[in-house]
Scaffold this motif. Structure first.
Motif, mmCIF file in Angstrom:
data_model
loop_
_atom_site.group_PDB
_atom_site.id
_atom_site.type_symbol
_atom_site.label_atom_id
_atom_site.label_comp_id
_atom_site.label_asym_id
_atom_site.label_seq_id
_atom_site.Cartn_x
_atom_site.Cartn_y
_atom_site.Cartn_z
ATOM 1 N N SER A 237 0.548 -0.875 0.478
ATOM 2 C CA SER A 237 0.037 -0.117 -0.392
ATOM 3 C C SER A 237 0.662 0.930 -0.140
ATOM 4 N N ALA A 238 0.049 1.920 -0.501
ATOM 5 C CA ALA A 238 0.817 3.658 -0.459
ATOM 6 C C ALA A 238 0.219 4.722 0.353
ATOM 7 N N HIS A 239 0.740 5.444 0.667
ATOM 8 C CA HIS A 239 -0.649 6.499 1.592
ATOM 9 C C HIS A 239 0.744 8.138 1.755
ATOM 10 N N PHE A 240 -0.128 9.153 0.739
ATOM 11 C CA PHE A 240 0.452 10.370 1.088
ATOM 12 C C PHE A 240 -0.867 11.423 1.520
ATOM 13 N N GLU A 241 -0.151 12.244 2.330
ATOM 14 C CA GLU A 241 -1.221 13.510 2.525
ATOM 15 C C GLU A 241 -0.489 15.431 2.723
ATOM 16 N N HIS A 242 -0.978 16.011 2.785
ATOM 17 C CA HIS A 242 -0.961 16.784 2.949
ATOM 18 C C HIS A 242 -1.868 17.971 3.738
ATOM 19 N N THR A 243 -1.208 18.902 4.118
ATOM 20 C CA THR A 243 -2.717 20.020 4.804
ATOM 21 C C THR A 243 -2.569 21.135 4.333
ATOM 22 N N PHE A 244 -3.398 21.593 3.992
ATOM 23 C CA PHE A 244 -3.468 23.352 3.003
ATOM 24 C C PHE A 244 -4.679 23.573 3.937
ATOM 25 N N ALA A 245 -4.662 25.227 3.031
ATOM 26 C CA ALA A 245 -6.107 25.989 3.614
ATOM 27 C C ALA A 245 -6.493 26.575 2.370
ATOM 28 N N VAL A 246 -7.719 27.025 2.526
ATOM 29 C CA VAL A 246 -8.628 27.438 1.619
ATOM 30 C C VAL A 246 -8.128 29.093 1.488
ATOM 31 N N THR A 247 -8.101 29.522 0.487
ATOM 32 C CA THR A 247 -7.690 31.029 0.557
ATOM 33 C C THR A 247 -8.723 31.170 -0.665
ATOM 34 N N PRO A 248 -8.756 32.769 -1.445
ATOM 35 C CA PRO A 248 -9.434 32.957 -2.416
ATOM 36 C C PRO A 248 -8.179 33.203 -3.228
ATOM 37 N N ALA A 249 -6.987 32.678 -3.427
ATOM 38 C CA ALA A 249 -6.030 32.765 -4.051
ATOM 39 C C ALA A 249 -5.916 30.880 -4.726
ATOM 40 N N GLY A 250 -6.531 29.856 -3.821
ATOM 41 C CA GLY A 250 -6.180 28.733 -3.945
ATOM 42 C C GLY A 250 -6.205 27.861 -2.677
ATOM 43 N N PRO A 251 -5.393 26.774 -3.415
ATOM 44 C CA PRO A 251 -5.125 25.595 -1.969
ATOM 45 C C PRO A 251 -3.936 26.277 -1.570
ATOM 46 N N ARG A 252 -4.095 26.146 -0.629
ATOM 47 C CA ARG A 252 -2.256 26.933 -0.185
ATOM 48 C C ARG A 252 -2.102 25.640 0.909
ATOM 49 N N VAL A 253 -1.208 25.106 0.125
ATOM 50 C CA VAL A 253 -0.695 23.780 0.801
ATOM 51 C C VAL A 253 0.252 23.833 2.095
ATOM 52 N N LEU A 254 0.044 24.033 3.247
ATOM 53 C CA LEU A 254 0.742 24.534 4.520
ATOM 54 C C LEU A 254 2.109 23.663 4.939
ATOM 55 N N THR A 255 2.115 22.341 4.482
ATOM 56 C CA THR A 255 2.870 21.370 4.884
ATOM 57 C C THR A 255 3.859 20.657 3.741
ATOM 58 N N ALA A 256 3.740 22.069 2.788
ATOM 59 C CA ALA A 256 4.966 21.511 1.174
ATOM 60 C C ALA A 256 5.428 22.435 1.102
ATOM 61 N N LEU A 257 7.532 22.507 1.337
ATOM 62 C CA LEU A 257 8.306 23.485 1.405
ATOM 63 C C LEU A 257 8.125 24.813 0.598
ATOM 64 N N ASP A 258 7.219 24.031 -0.456
ATOM 65 C CA ASP A 258 7.242 25.356 -1.766
ATOM 66 C C ASP A 258 5.882 25.764 -1.809
ATOM 67 N N GLU A 259 4.463 25.441 -0.516
ATOM 68 C CA GLU A 259 3.270 25.474 -0.778
ATOM 69 C C GLU A 259 2.633 24.914 -1.987
#
Length: 278
Positions: A237-259
């Motif tokens: 099996s494989a598993h990937f995950e990120h935390t993100f914020a919903v913003t007016p400019a689109g999803p901001r991926v908070l756990t990605a180094l470059d968002e």
């Protein structure tokens, strides 16, 4: 007849999202350190020790340690283990394994949560494709996290991408979730289902999206330790995950180094919605 009320989804201010970004960056950087530490002969407890020291040395607190009695800083799930693997001194990584590393950290009361699946030495083409499909499905799910979209638009984006790429088993009963002042908050975000259902997404909502995809069937078994979830057929099996914020400019991926900019561009996805121009 009474209609069941949907649970409220926590809305963060811009300042609170910045605190979540600090937690998310710490998680992202911890996972990159762990990615570099994965090699044959290392135990999953070795990885856990590295993770705890890095998080604490950089001003955070591990989210997982002590959570409902969980003993690790990370969940380390190897091969047929899907999620919630307990780090152990006798769980030695071997050439050809794949290991899912799920990590969470708290900074000033706010949580970040992310997961990667890492090859150990040389893996097969089938395993490598599984990892590629699962990670790309995560980014399709994240790209659907737009202001005005429905919650299950993310679920459907994950499922559609995986279904188009083969007869994989998409794990049910486990999935993404709300996140903020707690690690796991309402609502649950399945990795399957029709689009257009659930709450409307608003700026300031934060979620963790986390597809879990099997080489075989979707069926799972929880082990007697009360935590580790494995594939019923023993396939990987494989598993990937990120935390993100919903913003007016689109999803901001908070756990990605470059968002998330590199992955959105790589997949031809426009983080403000729709397909990016080619």
């Amino acid at each position: 007849m009474f209609r069941r009320r949907r649970p409220a989804i926590q809305i963060k201010t811009a300042e609170q999202v910045e605190l979540m970004r600090a937690a998310g960056l710490l998680v992202g950087r911890t996972l990159e350190v762990l990615r570099g530490a994965v090699k044959p002969g290392v135990t999953t407890l070795d990885l856990d020790t590295v993770a705890e020291q890095y998080i604490r040395d950089h001003g955070g607190v591990p989210s997982f340690k002590g959570y409902h009695g969980f003993t690790g800083t990370i969940c380390a799930s190897v091969n047929e283990e899907i999620v919630h693997g307990i780090p152990r001194a006798d769980k030695v990584l071997r050439d050809g394994d794949v290991v899912s590393i799920d990590c969470g950290a708290i900074v000033e009361g706010w949580h970040g949560d992310s997961a990667i699946t890492v090859p150990v030495g040389e893996i097969t083409e089938e395993q490598a494709t599984l990892l590629e499909v699962t990670e790309a499905s995560l980014w399709h799910g994240l790209a659907a996290g737009l202001v005005g979209a429905r919650l299950t638009d993310m679920s459907n984006a994950v499922e559609t991408y995986v279904r188009e790429r083969g007869a994989y088993g998409i794990v049910e009963g486990y999935g993404g979730h709300g996140i903020g002042t707690e690690m796991h908050m309402d609502p649950l975000i399945p990795n399957h289902g029709a689009a257009g259902h659930g709450p409307v997404l608003e700026a300031g909502m934060c979620f963790a999206v986390e597809p879990m995809v099997n080489l075989g069937t979707k069926e799972t078994v929880e082990l007697d330790d009360g935590w580790t979830v494995v594939t019923a057929d023993g396939r990987h099996s494989a598993h990937f995950e990120h935390t993100f914020a919903v913003t007016p400019a689109g999803p901001r991926v908070l756990t990605a180094l470059d968002e998330g900019r590199e992955w959105f561009a790589k997949l031809g996805l426009d983080a403000s919605g729709g397909d990016a121009p080619s």
